[in-house]
Every structure is written in C-alpha cells, then in structure tokens.
Design a protein around this motif. Sequence first.
Motif, PDB file in Angstrom:
ATOM      1  N   ALA A  93       0.047 -29.962  69.935  1.00 51.67           N
ATOM      2  CA  ALA A  93       1.176 -29.891  69.006  1.00 51.67           C
ATOM      3  C   ALA A  93       1.012 -28.645  68.146  1.00 51.67           C
ATOM      4  O   ALA A  93      -0.097 -28.135  67.971  1.00 51.67           O
ATOM      5  N   SER A  94       2.107 -28.168  67.621  1.00 51.19           N
ATOM      6  CA  SER A  94       2.063 -27.024  66.717  1.00 51.19           C
ATOM      7  C   SER A  94       2.671 -27.412  65.381  1.00 51.19           C
ATOM      8  O   SER A  94       3.628 -28.197  65.320  1.00 51.19           O
ATOM      9  N   THR A  95       2.071 -26.863  64.332  1.00 54.24           N
ATOM     10  CA  THR A  95       2.551 -27.104  62.970  1.00 54.24           C
ATOM     11  C   THR A  95       2.446 -25.806  62.194  1.00 54.24           C
ATOM     12  O   THR A  95       1.588 -24.968  62.489  1.00 54.24           O
ATOM     13  N   GLN A 101       3.143 -19.697  56.068  1.00 49.67           N
ATOM     14  CA  GLN A 101       4.250 -20.317  56.791  1.00 49.67           C
ATOM     15  C   GLN A 101       4.713 -19.507  58.001  1.00 49.67           C
ATOM     16  O   GLN A 101       5.419 -20.020  58.858  1.00 49.67           O
ATOM     17  N   ILE A 104       1.738 -20.283  63.067  1.00 55.45           N
ATOM     18  CA  ILE A 104       1.781 -21.622  63.655  1.00 55.45           C
ATOM     19  C   ILE A 104       0.358 -22.002  64.069  1.00 55.45           C
ATOM     20  O   ILE A 104      -0.348 -21.210  64.690  1.00 55.45           O
ATOM     21  N   THR A 109      -3.026 -33.234  70.341  1.00 52.19           N
ATOM     22  CA  THR A 109      -2.358 -34.482  69.987  1.00 52.19           C
ATOM     23  C   THR A 109      -3.331 -35.636  70.250  1.00 52.19           C
ATOM     24  O   THR A 109      -4.412 -35.432  70.811  1.00 52.19           O
TER      25      THR A 109
END
Length: 150
Positions: A93-95, A101, A104, A109
């Motif tokens: 997953a990427s956040t 900001q 990434i 997961t």
Amino acid sequence: MMTSKTPPLSATAAADAYVLDDQVGFLMRRANQRHLAIFSEGISDLTPTQFAALAKLCELGAVSQNALGRATSMDGATIKGVVDRLRLKDLVASTPDPDDQRRILLKPTAAGWDLFEAVAPTAHQITQDTLAPLNDAEQTIFLLLLQKLT
C-alpha cells in the motif's frame, strides 16, 4: 620509444583462447538460471524481484519507492513496475509521507506481511538448495566473494 611489454594477441589467437564456458559472465548467468528455476519451484506467487521488494519492505517498514529501489538494487523503471504489480496483488500500500506530503511511502499490507511470513521459510530453503553443490566452507567463501563483487 619501445617498451618490453608482451605484444597483444592477434585477433585469431585471442579468439582461439576464448572459451565461453570459462567466462565469469557466462558462469554467473548459468548459476542465476539455476537459482531462478529453484526459486520458481518454491515460490510461484511472486517473481524474484517482487519477493525482494516485499522482503525489503517487511525488513525496513515504510519507505519511498526510490529508497526501496536503491535498497533492492533496482532502477527506477524496474522498481515502479514491481511495486505496481505488488499493489495489484494487494501486497503493498502507499500513503503520503507525514513529513513531506509530496513523497509517497510504501509499506506491506496485512496480506503482504502474511505472504512474506508464509514464504520466508521457503526462501531460506531456496538459498540452501541453490548452494547445495558447495560444502559449508565453500558456501561461506562463495557468499563473501559475491558480496565483494557487488
């Protein structure tokens, strides 16, 4: 001014002296092909590069795609493709990075962690099977020499 160096081999002599089966690149490629065959028998759900990226993410935690590429010795285009395929499999997953900001962060997961934990023992066995033709001392020396080459 003439020196006493050995004259270069003629093209014919050089060609006659070249035996492909004795060349480092050829031998490394054959050893890698053997390892890849062993890998694909043991871990069929992931390619070796996908496994490397997932394993490194599980080791490091959340990192940028660029950092993951550097940590796994993959160029930008390769790591992007690997990460894209891992995302499609819901293993990564990427956040957004809370400190920047624009960046990434990638992280495994729950499914990625589960898969890694399930296949890690097989990955150890793959290493053992790859090195099986060598005795313990040869394995140690071989791995040290490979590390020295990289």
